[in-house]
Design a protein around this motif. Structure first.
Motif, PDB file in Angstrom:
ATOM      1  N   LYS A 175       0.702   1.191  -4.970  1.00 27.68           N
ATOM      2  CA  LYS A 175       0.443   0.700  -6.305  1.00 27.68           C
ATOM      3  C   LYS A 175       1.645  -0.030  -6.541  1.00 27.68           C
ATOM      4  CE  LYS A 175      -2.529   3.990  -8.109  1.00 27.68           C
ATOM      5  NZ  LYS A 175      -3.773   3.222  -7.928  1.00 27.68           N
ATOM      6  N   LEU A 176       1.740  -1.380  -7.070  1.00 23.33           N
ATOM      7  CA  LEU A 176       2.901  -2.323  -7.253  1.00 23.33           C
ATOM      8  C   LEU A 176       3.707  -1.788  -8.172  1.00 23.33           C
ATOM      9  CD1 LEU A 176       4.485  -4.940  -6.382  1.00 23.33           C
ATOM     10  CD2 LEU A 176       2.894  -6.281  -7.961  1.00 23.33           C
ATOM     11  N   PRO A 177       3.302  -1.251  -9.540  1.00 24.96           N
ATOM     12  CA  PRO A 177       4.072  -0.639 -10.653  1.00 24.96           C
ATOM     13  C   PRO A 177       4.955   0.336 -10.055  1.00 24.96           C
ATOM     14  CG  PRO A 177       1.672  -1.002 -11.464  1.00 24.96           C
ATOM     15  CD  PRO A 177       1.787  -1.325  -9.929  1.00 24.96           C
ATOM     16  N   VAL A 178       4.264   1.122  -9.298  1.00 23.33           N
ATOM     17  CA  VAL A 178       5.161   2.378  -8.560  1.00 23.33           C
ATOM     18  C   VAL A 178       6.242   1.949  -7.744  1.00 23.33           C
ATOM     19  CG1 VAL A 178       4.868   4.651  -7.392  1.00 23.33           C
ATOM     20  CG2 VAL A 178       3.147   3.964  -8.764  1.00 23.33           C
ATOM     21  N   ILE A 179       5.798   0.772  -6.887  1.00 29.41           N
ATOM     22  CA  ILE A 179       6.843   0.330  -5.874  1.00 29.41           C
ATOM     23  C   ILE A 179       7.743  -0.319  -6.735  1.00 29.41           C
ATOM     24  CG2 ILE A 179       7.215  -1.155  -4.197  1.00 29.41           C
ATOM     25  CD1 ILE A 179       4.239  -0.458  -3.124  1.00 29.41           C
ATOM     26  N   LYS A 180       7.605  -1.009  -7.793  1.00 30.03           N
ATOM     27  CA  LYS A 180       8.537  -1.524  -8.693  1.00 30.03           C
ATOM     28  C   LYS A 180       9.313  -0.799  -9.188  1.00 30.03           C
ATOM     29  CE  LYS A 180       8.751  -5.233 -12.320  1.00 30.03           C
ATOM     30  NZ  LYS A 180       8.020  -5.983 -13.114  1.00 30.03           N
ATOM     31  N   HIS A 181       8.923   0.436  -9.698  1.00 23.47           N
ATOM     32  CA  HIS A 181       9.623   1.460 -10.473  1.00 23.47           C
ATOM     33  C   HIS A 181      10.801   2.131  -9.465  1.00 23.47           C
ATOM     34  CE1 HIS A 181      10.666   4.002 -13.546  1.00 23.47           C
ATOM     35  NE2 HIS A 181      10.621   5.072 -12.715  1.00 23.47           N
ATOM     36  N   SER A 195       3.705   6.707   0.984  1.00 20.60           N
ATOM     37  CA  SER A 195       3.584   5.056   1.279  1.00 20.60           C
ATOM     38  C   SER A 195       4.385   4.412   0.283  1.00 20.60           C
ATOM     39  CB  SER A 195       1.965   4.872   1.623  1.00 20.60           C
ATOM     40  OG  SER A 195       1.470   4.936   0.492  1.00 20.60           O
ATOM     41  N   ASN A 196       4.254   4.731  -1.297  1.00 20.78           N
ATOM     42  CA  ASN A 196       4.797   3.933  -2.118  1.00 20.78           C
ATOM     43  C   ASN A 196       6.380   3.711  -2.050  1.00 20.78           C
ATOM     44  OD1 ASN A 196       2.615   2.743  -3.814  1.00 20.78           O
ATOM     45  ND2 ASN A 196       2.200   4.971  -4.387  1.00 20.78           N
ATOM     46  N   MET A 197       7.027   5.236  -1.390  1.00 20.79           N
ATOM     47  CA  MET A 197       8.244   5.121  -1.312  1.00 20.79           C
ATOM     48  C   MET A 197       8.747   4.281  -0.222  1.00 20.79           C
ATOM     49  SD  MET A 197       9.198   9.158  -2.227  1.00 20.79           S
ATOM     50  CE  MET A 197       8.540   9.919  -3.699  1.00 20.79           C
ATOM     51  N   TYR A 198       8.284   4.425   1.051  1.00 25.34           N
ATOM     52  CA  TYR A 198       8.352   3.291   2.074  1.00 25.34           C
ATOM     53  C   TYR A 198       8.252   2.011   1.645  1.00 25.34           C
ATOM     54  CZ  TYR A 198       9.016   6.865   5.743  1.00 25.34           C
ATOM     55  OH  TYR A 198       9.373   7.902   6.575  1.00 25.34           O
ATOM     56  N   GLY A 199       7.412   1.819   0.808  1.00 21.85           N
ATOM     57  CA  GLY A 199       7.226   0.199   0.513  1.00 21.85           C
ATOM     58  C   GLY A 199       8.414  -0.046  -0.495  1.00 21.85           C
ATOM     59  N   ALA A 200       8.796   0.798  -1.472  1.00 21.74           N
ATOM     60  CA  ALA A 200       9.973   0.515  -2.122  1.00 21.74           C
ATOM     61  C   ALA A 200      11.072   0.417  -1.130  1.00 21.74           C
ATOM     62  CB  ALA A 200      10.279   1.688  -3.039  1.00 21.74           C
ATOM     63  N   PHE A 211       5.865  -8.530  -0.305  1.00 16.38           N
ATOM     64  CA  PHE A 211       5.364  -7.150   0.330  1.00 16.38           C
ATOM     65  C   PHE A 211       3.808  -6.737   0.118  1.00 16.38           C
ATOM     66  CE2 PHE A 211       4.779  -2.474  -0.018  1.00 16.38           C
ATOM     67  CZ  PHE A 211       5.020  -1.938   1.210  1.00 16.38           C
ATOM     68  N   MET A 212       3.440  -6.716  -1.198  1.00 13.45           N
ATOM     69  CA  MET A 212       2.036  -6.774  -1.592  1.00 13.45           C
ATOM     70  C   MET A 212       1.104  -7.649  -0.725  1.00 13.45           C
ATOM     71  SD  MET A 212       2.139  -3.898  -3.026  1.00 13.45           S
ATOM     72  CE  MET A 212       0.275  -3.760  -3.307  1.00 13.45           C
ATOM     73  N   GLN A 213       1.568  -8.746  -0.417  1.00 14.79           N
ATOM     74  CA  GLN A 213       0.690  -9.921   0.185  1.00 14.79           C
ATOM     75  C   GLN A 213       0.524  -9.388   1.757  1.00 14.79           C
ATOM     76  OE1 GLN A 213       2.495 -13.327  -0.173  1.00 14.79           O
ATOM     77  NE2 GLN A 213       1.584 -13.954  -2.189  1.00 14.79           N
ATOM     78  N   ARG A 214       1.551  -8.941   2.355  1.00 13.88           N
ATOM     79  CA  ARG A 214       1.643  -8.003   3.609  1.00 13.88           C
ATOM     80  C   ARG A 214       0.656  -7.068   3.872  1.00 13.88           C
ATOM     81  NH1 ARG A 214       7.374  -7.403   5.009  1.00 13.88           N
ATOM     82  NH2 ARG A 214       6.835  -5.185   5.125  1.00 13.88           N
ATOM     83  N   VAL A 215       0.619  -6.291   2.549  1.00 11.81           N
ATOM     84  CA  VAL A 215      -0.062  -5.131   2.540  1.00 11.81           C
ATOM     85  C   VAL A 215      -1.584  -5.437   2.657  1.00 11.81           C
ATOM     86  CG1 VAL A 215      -0.541  -2.879   1.144  1.00 11.81           C
ATOM     87  CG2 VAL A 215       1.529  -3.315   1.619  1.00 11.81           C
ATOM     88  N   LEU A 216      -1.795  -6.134   1.564  1.00 15.40           N
ATOM     89  CA  LEU A 216      -3.238  -6.696   1.481  1.00 15.40           C
ATOM     90  C   LEU A 216      -3.770  -7.345   2.674  1.00 15.40           C
ATOM     91  CD1 LEU A 216      -3.179  -8.011  -2.356  1.00 15.40           C
ATOM     92  CD2 LEU A 216      -4.226  -5.771  -1.657  1.00 15.40           C
TER      93      LEU A 216
END
Length: 85
Positions: free
Chosen positions: A2-8, A50-55, A75-80
């Motif tokens: 979730k992008l908002p979680v990764i952003k936070h 996974s969100n923490m590793y993304g951040a 990052f989100m484009q890579r994930v998608l």
């Protein structure tokens, strides 16, 4: 993810330190070994990890000079892109 979680979480890393997130990941990974956890609980823990590793990945891009918004979008484009394959 979730992008908002990764952003936070990325903001948290900027304000504090990446070590807090890495230690939290280690703690959550240790929790996954509890035999009585249900599948739904494991799914939630996995999503958090996974969100923490993304951040952490986004933070790395920012430290390499990528603007925050661009790093998040890349990052989100890579994930998608990896999901589509």
């Amino acid at each position: 993810m979730k992008l908002p979680v990764i952003k936070h979480l990325t903001s948290f890393i900027e304000e504090n330190d990446q070590d807090f997130v890495l230690e939290t990941i280690e703690t959550l990974e240790a929790l996954t070994e509890v035999p009585s956890l249900k599948d739904e609980e494991l799914d939630v823990i996995g999503e958090l990890i996974s969100n923490m590793y993304g951040a952490i990945e986004v933070d790395k891009m920012i430290k390499e000079g990528t603007p925050k918004k661009e790093a998040l979008n890349n990052f989100m484009q890579r994930v998608l892109g990896s999901i589509d394959k």
